[in-house]
Scaffold this active site. Sequence first.
Site, short mmCIF file in Angstrom:
data_model
loop_
_atom_site.label_atom_id
_atom_site.label_comp_id
_atom_site.label_asym_id
_atom_site.label_seq_id
_atom_site.Cartn_x
_atom_site.Cartn_y
_atom_site.Cartn_z
N TYR A 195 -12.10 -2.69 -3.04
CA TYR A 195 -12.86 -2.54 -2.30
C TYR A 195 -14.32 -2.96 -2.19
O TYR A 195 -14.86 -2.33 -0.99
CB TYR A 195 -11.84 -2.05 -0.99
N LYS A 240 0.61 -1.26 -0.21
CA LYS A 240 -0.23 -0.01 -0.05
C LYS A 240 1.28 1.01 0.07
O LYS A 240 1.88 0.83 0.40
CB LYS A 240 -0.96 -0.22 1.27
N ASN A 247 -1.89 0.19 6.73
CA ASN A 247 -0.90 -1.28 7.07
C ASN A 247 -0.31 -1.62 7.07
O ASN A 247 -0.28 -2.78 6.10
CB ASN A 247 -2.54 -1.89 8.07
N HIS A 272 -1.45 -5.58 1.57
CA HIS A 272 -3.26 -6.09 1.43
C HIS A 272 -2.74 -6.92 1.39
O HIS A 272 -1.81 -7.49 0.00
CB HIS A 272 -3.84 -5.39 0.21
N GLU A 313 -9.65 -10.16 -7.44
CA GLU A 313 -8.58 -9.85 -7.40
C GLU A 313 -7.20 -9.50 -8.04
O GLU A 313 -6.57 -8.64 -8.71
CB GLU A 313 -7.89 -9.67 -5.71
O1 CDP Z 1 -6.64 -5.80 4.64
P1 CDP Z 1 -7.35 -6.95 5.07
O2 CDP Z 1 -7.85 -8.03 4.81
O3 CDP Z 1 -6.80 -6.94 6.87
O4 CDP Z 1 -8.77 -6.22 6.17
P2 CDP Z 1 -10.07 -6.39 6.43
O5 CDP Z 1 -11.33 -6.00 6.92
O6 CDP Z 1 -10.12 -6.92 4.79
O7 CDP Z 1 -10.34 -4.38 5.60
C1 CDP Z 1 -9.39 -3.59 4.58
C2 CDP Z 1 -8.98 -2.54 4.58
O8 CDP Z 1 -9.95 -1.58 5.23
C3 CDP Z 1 -7.84 -2.83 6.26
O9 CDP Z 1 -6.46 -3.37 5.82
C4 CDP Z 1 -7.38 -1.58 6.75
O10 CDP Z 1 -7.03 -1.08 5.85
C5 CDP Z 1 -8.76 -1.53 6.23
N1 CDP Z 1 -10.08 -0.77 7.63
C6 CDP Z 1 -10.68 0.38 8.41
O11 CDP Z 1 -10.05 1.45 7.07
N2 CDP Z 1 -10.66 0.64 9.16
C7 CDP Z 1 -11.54 -1.42 9.27
N3 CDP Z 1 -12.50 -0.78 11.02
C8 CDP Z 1 -11.28 -2.55 8.95
C9 CDP Z 1 -10.52 -2.32 7.52
MG MG Z 2 -9.79 -7.87 3.26
#
Ligand code: CDP
Ligand code: MG
Length: 133
Positions: free
Chosen positions: A50, A10, A113, A116, A127
Amino acid sequence: MIEETFVMIKPDGVKRGLIGEIISRFERKLMAIAELRMVQLSREQAEELYELHKGRDYFEKLINYTISGPVVVMKIVGEEAIMNCRIIIGATDPAKRLPGSIRGDFSPYLTENVVHASSSVEDAQRELKLFFG
Ligand code: CDP
Ligand code: MG
């Protein structure tokens, strides 16, 4: 079983000069970088990546972050690559990230973070198709 998955460094990971550090963590787990490209995502591309998060309170913040600079998109291939890449990146929840994972070592934040990785076979196929056809 050999699988392929989609991984993205990212904008914060790219800005902080962590590309080499991040890629080496997948390679040393015996996974191969089958495709790799640096791209600046458009808002539309980020929203498509997303799309499952549309409507969440963090969606706008997530999209603005994702398009805030170039990202590195990769196809990674290896044994149980989907699960293994998820282990290597670390948990979504900052409280559950272990040191030794990418997020555990490099990010204390929920949104910013660093990386991805696809979380299921279906997500990986969808994806990968977005970026590598
Ligand atoms: O990336 P990952 O699959 O671990 O998490 P996700 O639940 O699929 O969410 C995608 C991305 O959204 C995360 O990597 C975060 O950058 C963001 N996110 C956020 O900003 N706030 C949240 N409550 C959950 C996710
Ligand atoms: Mg995810």
